[in-house]
Design a protein around this motif. Structure first.
Motif, PDB file in Angstrom:
ATOM      1  N   HIS A 114      10.827  -9.277   9.547  1.00  0.00           N
ATOM      2  CA  HIS A 114      11.521  -8.235   8.785  1.00  0.00           C
ATOM      3  C   HIS A 114      11.216  -6.884   9.406  1.00  0.00           C
ATOM      4  CE1 HIS A 114       7.709  -6.955   7.024  1.00  0.00           C
ATOM      5  NE2 HIS A 114       7.448  -8.223   6.742  1.00  0.00           N
ATOM      6  N   ALA A 115      11.711  -5.819   8.770  1.00  0.00           N
ATOM      7  CA  ALA A 115      11.460  -4.458   9.255  1.00  0.00           C
ATOM      8  C   ALA A 115      10.861  -3.579   8.164  1.00  0.00           C
ATOM      9  CB  ALA A 115      12.759  -3.844   9.773  1.00  0.00           C
ATOM     10  N   LEU A 116      10.297  -4.179   7.138  1.00  0.00           N
ATOM     11  CA  LEU A 116       9.762  -3.427   6.011  1.00  0.00           C
ATOM     12  C   LEU A 116       8.488  -2.674   6.413  1.00  0.00           C
ATOM     13  CD1 LEU A 116      10.121  -6.197   3.284  1.00  0.00           C
ATOM     14  CD2 LEU A 116      11.710  -4.339   3.805  1.00  0.00           C
ATOM     15  N   GLN A 117       8.362  -1.471   5.887  1.00  0.00           N
ATOM     16  CA  GLN A 117       7.179  -0.628   6.072  1.00  0.00           C
ATOM     17  C   GLN A 117       6.860  -0.338   7.541  1.00  0.00           C
ATOM     18  OE1 GLN A 117       5.065  -1.821   1.825  1.00  0.00           O
ATOM     19  NE2 GLN A 117       3.764  -1.479   3.582  1.00  0.00           N
ATOM     20  N   THR A 118       7.897  -0.336   8.375  1.00  0.00           N
ATOM     21  CA  THR A 118       7.728   0.155   9.737  1.00  0.00           C
ATOM     22  C   THR A 118       8.073   1.637   9.827  1.00  0.00           C
ATOM     23  OG1 THR A 118       9.977  -0.523  10.329  1.00  0.00           O
ATOM     24  CG2 THR A 118       8.206  -2.101  10.752  1.00  0.00           C
ATOM     25  N   SER A 119       8.400   2.246   8.686  1.00  0.00           N
ATOM     26  CA  SER A 119       8.659   3.679   8.611  1.00  0.00           C
ATOM     27  C   SER A 119       8.375   4.137   7.186  1.00  0.00           C
ATOM     28  CB  SER A 119      10.113   3.990   8.986  1.00  0.00           C
ATOM     29  OG  SER A 119      10.990   3.329   8.086  1.00  0.00           O
ATOM     30  N   GLY A 120       8.440   5.443   6.976  1.00  0.00           N
ATOM     31  CA  GLY A 120       8.201   5.979   5.641  1.00  0.00           C
ATOM     32  C   GLY A 120       6.736   6.300   5.386  1.00  0.00           C
ATOM     33  N   ASN A 121       6.476   6.955   4.257  1.00  0.00           N
ATOM     34  CA  ASN A 121       5.119   7.380   3.893  1.00  0.00           C
ATOM     35  C   ASN A 121       4.414   6.268   3.124  1.00  0.00           C
ATOM     36  OD1 ASN A 121       5.578   9.822   5.127  1.00  0.00           O
ATOM     37  ND2 ASN A 121       6.196  10.841   3.245  1.00  0.00           N
ATOM     38  N   CYS A 122       4.123   5.210   3.852  1.00  0.00           N
ATOM     39  CA  CYS A 122       3.521   4.018   3.265  1.00  0.00           C
ATOM     40  C   CYS A 122       2.484   3.475   4.241  1.00  0.00           C
ATOM     41  CB  CYS A 122       4.599   2.964   2.996  1.00  0.00           C
ATOM     42  SG  CYS A 122       5.494   2.498   4.495  1.00  0.00           S
ATOM     43  N   ILE A 123       1.862   2.367   3.879  1.00  0.00           N
ATOM     44  CA  ILE A 123       0.937   1.705   4.795  1.00  0.00           C
ATOM     45  C   ILE A 123       1.765   0.959   5.832  1.00  0.00           C
ATOM     46  CG2 ILE A 123      -0.899  -0.009   5.009  1.00  0.00           C
ATOM     47  CD1 ILE A 123      -1.686   0.682   2.107  1.00  0.00           C
ATOM     48  N   ARG A 124       1.672   1.394   7.072  1.00  0.00           N
ATOM     49  CA  ARG A 124       2.488   0.832   8.145  1.00  0.00           C
ATOM     50  C   ARG A 124       1.934  -0.523   8.605  1.00  0.00           C
ATOM     51  NH1 ARG A 124       5.634   4.798  10.914  1.00  0.00           N
ATOM     52  NH2 ARG A 124       6.351   6.313   9.368  1.00  0.00           N
ATOM     53  N   ASN A 125       2.593  -1.082   9.610  1.00  0.00           N
ATOM     54  CA  ASN A 125       2.161  -2.357  10.178  1.00  0.00           C
ATOM     55  C   ASN A 125       0.676  -2.318  10.550  1.00  0.00           C
ATOM     56  OD1 ASN A 125       2.856  -5.019  11.202  1.00  0.00           O
ATOM     57  ND2 ASN A 125       2.551  -4.188  13.248  1.00  0.00           N
ATOM     58  N   VAL A 126      -0.108  -3.244  10.012  1.00  0.00           N
ATOM     59  CA  VAL A 126      -1.542  -3.304  10.302  1.00  0.00           C
ATOM     60  C   VAL A 126      -1.733  -3.891  11.699  1.00  0.00           C
ATOM     61  CG1 VAL A 126      -3.773  -4.229   9.584  1.00  0.00           C
ATOM     62  CG2 VAL A 126      -2.078  -3.566   7.860  1.00  0.00           C
ATOM     63  N   VAL A 144      -7.211 -12.502  10.326  1.00  0.00           N
ATOM     64  CA  VAL A 144      -7.348 -12.915   8.926  1.00  0.00           C
ATOM     65  C   VAL A 144      -7.419 -11.688   8.023  1.00  0.00           C
ATOM     66  CG1 VAL A 144      -8.799 -14.146   7.269  1.00  0.00           C
ATOM     67  CG2 VAL A 144      -8.493 -15.057   9.595  1.00  0.00           C
ATOM     68  N   THR A 145      -8.261 -10.729   8.391  1.00  0.00           N
ATOM     69  CA  THR A 145      -8.355  -9.482   7.630  1.00  0.00           C
ATOM     70  C   THR A 145      -7.029  -8.742   7.626  1.00  0.00           C
ATOM     71  OG1 THR A 145     -10.716  -9.223   8.100  1.00  0.00           O
ATOM     72  CG2 THR A 145      -9.494  -7.230   7.521  1.00  0.00           C
ATOM     73  N   ALA A 146      -6.369  -8.665   8.782  1.00  0.00           N
ATOM     74  CA  ALA A 146      -5.099  -7.956   8.867  1.00  0.00           C
ATOM     75  C   ALA A 146      -4.037  -8.608   7.977  1.00  0.00           C
ATOM     76  CB  ALA A 146      -4.625  -7.911  10.319  1.00  0.00           C
ATOM     77  N   GLU A 147      -4.024  -9.932   7.902  1.00  0.00           N
ATOM     78  CA  GLU A 147      -3.053 -10.620   7.062  1.00  0.00           C
ATOM     79  C   GLU A 147      -3.346 -10.382   5.578  1.00  0.00           C
ATOM     80  OE1 GLU A 147      -0.028 -12.753   5.434  1.00  0.00           O
ATOM     81  OE2 GLU A 147      -0.227 -11.966   7.465  1.00  0.00           O
ATOM     82  N   ILE A 148      -4.613 -10.380   5.203  1.00  0.00           N
ATOM     83  CA  ILE A 148      -4.971 -10.074   3.811  1.00  0.00           C
ATOM     84  C   ILE A 148      -4.493  -8.677   3.442  1.00  0.00           C
ATOM     85  CG2 ILE A 148      -6.939  -9.591   2.298  1.00  0.00           C
ATOM     86  CD1 ILE A 148      -8.398 -11.912   3.738  1.00  0.00           C
ATOM     87  N   ILE A 149      -4.717  -7.710   4.329  1.00  0.00           N
ATOM     88  CA  ILE A 149      -4.271  -6.336   4.060  1.00  0.00           C
ATOM     89  C   ILE A 149      -2.750  -6.269   4.014  1.00  0.00           C
ATOM     90  CG2 ILE A 149      -4.275  -3.962   4.922  1.00  0.00           C
ATOM     91  CD1 ILE A 149      -7.007  -4.566   6.194  1.00  0.00           C
ATOM     92  N   ARG A 150      -2.080  -7.009   4.896  1.00  0.00           N
ATOM     93  CA  ARG A 150      -0.609  -7.006   4.890  1.00  0.00           C
ATOM     94  C   ARG A 150      -0.070  -7.474   3.537  1.00  0.00           C
ATOM     95  NH1 ARG A 150       3.773 -10.031   4.932  1.00  0.00           N
ATOM     96  NH2 ARG A 150       2.561 -11.944   4.712  1.00  0.00           N
ATOM     97  N   GLN A 151      -0.613  -8.575   3.042  1.00  0.00           N
ATOM     98  CA  GLN A 151      -0.127  -9.099   1.770  1.00  0.00           C
ATOM     99  C   GLN A 151      -0.420  -8.129   0.623  1.00  0.00           C
ATOM    100  OE1 GLN A 151      -0.937 -13.197   0.864  1.00  0.00           O
ATOM    101  NE2 GLN A 151      -0.917 -13.812   3.020  1.00  0.00           N
ATOM    102  N   TRP A 152      -1.577  -7.522   0.656  1.00  0.00           N
ATOM    103  CA  TRP A 152      -1.963  -6.585  -0.407  1.00  0.00           C
ATOM    104  C   TRP A 152      -1.134  -5.309  -0.367  1.00  0.00           C
ATOM    105  CZ3 TRP A 152      -4.546  -1.918   1.015  1.00  0.00           C
ATOM    106  CH2 TRP A 152      -4.971  -1.124  -0.047  1.00  0.00           C
ATOM    107  N   SER A 153      -0.830  -4.828   0.824  1.00  0.00           N
ATOM    108  CA  SER A 153      -0.213  -3.503   0.957  1.00  0.00           C
ATOM    109  C   SER A 153       1.311  -3.540   0.930  1.00  0.00           C
ATOM    110  CB  SER A 153      -0.665  -2.829   2.252  1.00  0.00           C
ATOM    111  OG  SER A 153      -0.226  -3.554   3.383  1.00  0.00           O
ATOM    112  N   SER A 154       1.921  -4.699   1.104  1.00  0.00           N
ATOM    113  CA  SER A 154       3.382  -4.756   1.136  1.00  0.00           C
ATOM    114  C   SER A 154       3.967  -4.359  -0.219  1.00  0.00           C
ATOM    115  CB  SER A 154       3.853  -6.165   1.514  1.00  0.00           C
ATOM    116  OG  SER A 154       3.506  -6.467   2.842  1.00  0.00           O
ATOM    117  N   LEU A 155       4.659  -3.217  -0.237  1.00  0.00           N
ATOM    118  CA  LEU A 155       5.274  -2.677  -1.457  1.00  0.00           C
ATOM    119  C   LEU A 155       4.272  -2.471  -2.588  1.00  0.00           C
ATOM    120  CD1 LEU A 155       8.791  -4.316  -1.703  1.00  0.00           C
ATOM    121  CD2 LEU A 155       8.083  -2.255  -0.527  1.00  0.00           C
ATOM    122  N   HIS A 156       3.037  -2.156  -2.247  1.00  0.00           N
ATOM    123  CA  HIS A 156       2.054  -1.803  -3.275  1.00  0.00           C
ATOM    124  C   HIS A 156       2.603  -0.602  -4.051  1.00  0.00           C
ATOM    125  CE1 HIS A 156      -1.582  -0.626  -5.291  1.00  0.00           C
ATOM    126  NE2 HIS A 156      -2.322  -1.540  -4.670  1.00  0.00           N
TER     127      HIS A 156
END
Length: 519
Positions: A114-126, A144-156
């Motif tokens: 996908h292309a979600l959170q590759t722009s904007g004032n959010c947590i970008r691609n980890v 593993v850590t990066a994937e955990i953060i990705r799941q947590w931060s997506s559309l937080h």
């Protein structure tokens, strides 16, 4: 490699449907550009100098050969036959038509992209170490850590509209290949004296207009508290970060304004208030995610003597082996770095045909897995040493065997004024001129490890601040000029380069660069 579950799939498909409707309303005139802008940015779509640009997320740079083939197909069908790998381990297309972008996103969803959170004032691609899960010096797999953060931060919901874009990087090695000290948050996995896993937490790094090296606010954070502590940091930033001045909105400015001790106190206080109710990852969920990154079925394969013989007989192979291979944690295997920096090429660009070639080679020699790097190259992480000669020959045929990883002509460069409406100067022609000035690969190897990065404006997308030689394009009375910096580095000893001398014209840059190298 992580695979979507049913929630990921449903979520991405619903976003594609929503964006298809938004694009239709923009094309019909129901939405004007100001109304459409925040909607397209949330889907990774920019409007640049000549066309739209779509930035595709590649979480922590890891993808499969199947996904790379889809990227090649998109480049050929919807763009001009190539893509551009970015310093956040993503890939972007510079020429998509607006009406085609929903179809591109739908095709990406077919291969779990996908292309979600590759722009904007959010947590970008980890981002993470591109050698994760393979490097001989690794303490823990940072993916593993990066994937955990990705799941947590997506559309937080609390961090979807931060004061400014926010970047996180993770390394699991004492040799930092993820540049954690120049990120809003950098995490270094390590173990304490008792052998427990945890993180050194670094905050306030960054480049751009005010480059800063991050500060350690916790030397050891137990691994089980990662998300609640990150949430505390982001809450402090979201509450106190400046929203009145775009140039002073990053967390590095907040940390500098209040001081590292006060900032740390506020984070610790916030964490104490919220850690009992904040989300932390249960052990069973960590184990579930970790299982996705289990090692591939390695064979017990002793290193072949034929590599040494080939290196003695073929000087070209010897140089490539020296610069492009890295030590693997398994006996008989190596990490192969594929350079996208041939002389006269555009740094980071890869054609659809080359993508398909790399996908084939990844399937044949690296368990169908590959990585994009922040240096705008590609990694095949698990290659049997016995297969290296055949792989090298195949890369040569595809013009992918430049023997320059980590050397002068392995240039990081942003798209610059050829594409970007923020740029002051061109980056690509300068990079090409320097490559041609130092076209002797033997001479480049004699110089030894040396980084050279180019940015077309102060936003520093080319990471010029942290290069041994940095080049920054500036506008001087309507003309393109370039500042030179020396002494930067992006590793565990990260440093910001120092400006030297006067500004140079584009024609002058390669020769001053040459004298610097000769010195």
């Amino acid at each position: 490699m992580y695979r979507y579950d049913e929630f990921d799939r449903a979520f991405v498909l619903s976003r594609v449907t929503q964006f298809r409707d938004q694009v239709a309303r923009r094309l019909s005139g129901e939405l004007d550009e100001d109304q459409f802008k925040p909607l397209r940015l949330q889907n990774g779509l920019y409007l640049q100098l000549h066309a739209y640009m779509l930035r595709v997320a590649v979480p922590y740079g890891t993808l499969s050969s199947r996904q790379l083939r889809k990227l090649a197909h998109i480049a050929r069908r919807y763009d001009r036959g190539y893509g551009h790998i970015t310093t956040r381990q993503n890939i972007q297309y510079n020429w998509p038509k607006l009406e085609d972008t929903p179809d591109i996103l739908a095709e990406l969803a077919e291969v779990e992209m996908h292309a979600l959170q590759t722009s904007g004032n959010c947590i970008r691609n980890v981002t993470a170490d591109p050698h994760a899960g393979a490097a001989a010096d690794e303490i823990s797999d940072s993916r593993v850590t990066a994937e955990i953060i990705r799941q947590w931060s997506s559309l937080h919901p609390e961090f979807a509209f931060l004061p400014r874009k926010f970047k996180i990087a993770v390394t699991g090695s004492p040799n930092d290949r993820a540049a954690v000290k120049v990120h809003d948050i950098g995490l270094r996995l390590h173990r304490n004296d008792a052998g427990d896993a945890g993180y050194e937490v670094i905050v306030g790094g960054g480049q751009g207009r005010t480059p800063r090296i991050g500060q350690i606010i916790r030397s050891f954070l137990p691994a089980e508290h990662l998300l609640s502590y990150l949430e505390a940091i982001l809450r402090v930033y979201n509450r106190f970060g400046r929203r009145d001045n775009l140039f002073k909105a990053r967390i590095k400015i907040l940390l500098e304004a209040v001081g590292v001790e006060e900032f740390t106190r506020q984070v610790e206080e916030e964490w104490a208030h919220t850690r009992e109710t904040a989300v932390d990852v249960p052990l069973e969920e960590v184990e579930r995610i970790t299982a996705y990154f289990a090692p591939p079925p390695f064979e017990d394969s002793p290193p072949p003597a034929s590599l040494d013989a080939l290196a003695r007989d073929d000087a070209e192979f010897a140089l490539w082996r020296k610069s492009n291979l890295r030590a693997h944690q398994r006996r008989g295997y190596t990490i192969v770095n594929v350079s996208l920096k041939p002389t006269g090429g555009i740094p980071g660009d890869i054609t659809a045909e080359q993508m398909e070639t790399v996908a084939d080679l990844a399937e044949r020699y690296s368990f169908a897995e590959l990585r994009f790097t922040k240096e705008q190259n590609i990694v095949l992480p698990h290659v049997r040493e016995a297969d290296v000669p055949a792989l090298w020959q195949a890369l040569r045929q595809a013009d992918l065997a430049a023997a320059n990883i980590g050397l002068l002509t392995d240039i990081i460069a942003c798209p610059g004024l050829d594409y970007c409406n923020l740029a002051n100067a061109r980056s690509i022609p300068v990079a090409q001129a320097i490559q041609q000035r130092f076209d002797s690969i033997k001479r480049v190897h004699e110089v030894g490890p040396l980084t050279l990065n180019i940015s077309g404006c102060i936003n520093a997308c080319g990471h010029h601040h942290v290069a041994n030689i940095g080049i920054l394009g500036v506008d001087k009375k309507g003309q393109e000029f370039y500042q030179i910096t020396l002494g930067g580095r992006a590793d565990e000893h990260a440093a910001i380069g120092t400006i030297v001398g006067r500004g140079q014209s584009g024609e002058e840059v390669p020769d001053p660069g040459g004298s610097l190298v000769e010195t």
